[in-house]
Scaffold this motif. Structure first.
Motif, mmCIF file in Angstrom:
data_model
loop_
_atom_site.group_PDB
_atom_site.id
_atom_site.type_symbol
_atom_site.label_atom_id
_atom_site.label_comp_id
_atom_site.label_asym_id
_atom_site.label_seq_id
_atom_site.Cartn_x
_atom_site.Cartn_y
_atom_site.Cartn_z
ATOM 1 N N ASP A 140 0.890 -1.696 -0.390
ATOM 2 C CA ASP A 140 0.042 0.213 0.310
ATOM 3 C C ASP A 140 0.869 0.935 0.199
ATOM 4 O O ASP A 140 0.374 2.747 -0.210
ATOM 5 N N VAL A 141 2.538 1.597 0.162
ATOM 6 C CA VAL A 141 2.914 2.151 -0.195
ATOM 7 C C VAL A 141 3.103 3.016 -0.894
ATOM 8 O O VAL A 141 3.341 2.459 -2.074
ATOM 9 N N ALA A 142 3.085 4.646 -1.176
ATOM 10 C CA ALA A 142 2.882 5.551 -2.258
ATOM 11 C C ALA A 142 4.385 6.562 -1.979
ATOM 12 O O ALA A 142 3.517 7.451 -0.914
ATOM 13 N N ILE A 143 4.577 7.111 -3.041
ATOM 14 C CA ILE A 143 5.178 8.859 -3.032
ATOM 15 C C ILE A 143 3.940 9.698 -3.003
ATOM 16 O O ILE A 143 3.229 9.048 -3.742
ATOM 17 N N GLY A 144 4.398 10.606 -1.892
ATOM 18 C CA GLY A 144 2.963 10.777 -1.785
ATOM 19 C C GLY A 144 2.521 10.851 0.186
ATOM 20 O O GLY A 144 1.528 11.741 0.210
ATOM 21 N N ASP A 145 2.534 9.896 0.323
ATOM 22 C CA ASP A 145 1.892 9.535 1.463
ATOM 23 C C ASP A 145 2.493 10.174 2.673
ATOM 24 O O ASP A 145 3.572 10.704 2.912
ATOM 25 N N ARG A 146 1.584 10.370 3.339
ATOM 26 C CA ARG A 146 1.782 11.703 5.428
ATOM 27 C C ARG A 146 1.840 10.094 6.065
ATOM 28 O O ARG A 146 0.923 9.393 5.669
ATOM 29 N N VAL A 147 2.728 10.617 6.384
ATOM 30 C CA VAL A 147 3.622 10.259 7.736
ATOM 31 C C VAL A 147 3.919 10.830 8.764
ATOM 32 O O VAL A 147 4.006 11.930 9.203
#
Ligand SMILES: [Zn+2]
Length: 294
Positions: free
Chosen positions: A253-260
């Motif tokens: 489910d990880v993607a560039i742009g994910d908020r962490v």
């Protein structure tokens, strides 16, 4: 712990005395206490003292035993944080800790409380917990089930001197910002890499600052207690870039742009030394959406 009844006979009188002493100091009676937190590993003594403390029934704080369990040393802080999520200004909170004796602390909330509450309440964190952890993983993390480790050199054991030198960074995720040009440094630096200023830095605590995944890779060989290792590069809001592990996430489910957000986690145990540091995890607070400022 000792034997249950013996522990109760020793602990409860100590709790009685500590509670009476602290109320005398702040000039209150038990029925004026708005929130009573009682915590300790000796469940029987905790229950016994709670029942005889003389506070109103609605003042007794739930000890979260049924949802969280007993977190030991951390438990009084956990229960206090949970209470502060609900308490109103001008209320009295008394904390009684039964551990190698009894300690009682009386606190009074102020008008500043509502504005200083954490964005994510303890109750929301409890209900938002993941229940997808496999029992075998839990046993492995607890050292009760041995699985084949990655075929890599063992991680190095962490040493006390660097931890001592970098306390704020290691435990508070505290970076530094240049007072001359505003560049933020992670880890904190004495010399600005933009303008070269020396010792013109203001410490900046970033443990509660969100970030965005700039890039990532999934490594199925590297050491992590929770394989596969999801390594991410995070752009911290307001400046600064940090490479770390992304946890509590499905690798697919990880993607560039994910908020962490940052979270303090166990990194490894080597030669009997547990090492904790910061990992990133998907933002949990309500209203935060992927790729947007939260
Ligand atoms: Zn600078």
């Amino acid at each position: 712990m000792w034997e249950e009844r013996f522990g109760e006979s020793v602990y409860v009188p100590l709790a009685d005395r500590a509670f009476a002493d602290v109320l005398k100091k702040v000039d209150l009676t038990p029925d004026q206490v708005d929130h009573l937190i009682v915590t300790g590993l000796h469940a029987r003594a905790v229950g016994s003292f709670t029942r005889r403390a003389g506070v109103r029934a609605d003042a007794v704080v739930d000890n979260l035993a049924k949802t969280v369990g007993n977190t030991g040393t951390a438990h009084f802080g956990l229960l206090l944080a949970d209470t502060l999520d609900r308490a109103e200004a001008g209320q009295t909170i008394v904390v009684v800790v039964l551990a190698d004796g009894a300690t009682a602390v009386a606190l009074r909330t102020t008008e500043a409380l509502p504005a200083r509450r954490a964005a994510l309440s303890v109750a929301a964190q409890v209900t938002g917990g993941r229940d997808t952890l496999r029992y075998a993983d839990f046993l492995n993390w607890r050292g009760r089930l041995t699985t084949e480790p990655p075929r890599r050199p063992d991680p190095d054991a962490y040493a006390a001197p660097p931890a001592g030198r970098n306390t704020d960074w290691k435990y508070g995720f505290t970076g530094s910002r240049c007072e001359d040009c505003g560049t933020r440094h992670l880890p904190p630096a004495r010399v600005c890499r933009s303008c070269g200023a020396v010792d013109h830095m203001t410490p900046e605590r970033l443990a509660d600052t969100y970030g965005t995944v700039a890039t990532f890779t999934i490594d199925r060989l590297a050491f992590t207690p929770s394989p596969p290792l999801v390594a991410v590069v995070v752009d911290i809001d307001g400046g600064g870039r940090f490479k770390c592990e992304l946890t509590d996430v499905d690798p697919d489910d990880v993607a560039i742009g994910d908020r962490v957000e940052m979270t303090f986690r166990k990194v490894n145990t080597a030669r009997g030394i547990h090492n904790y540091f910061w990992k990133a995890r998907p933002v949990r607070a309500a209203g935060s959406t992927k790729g947007q400022e939260a």
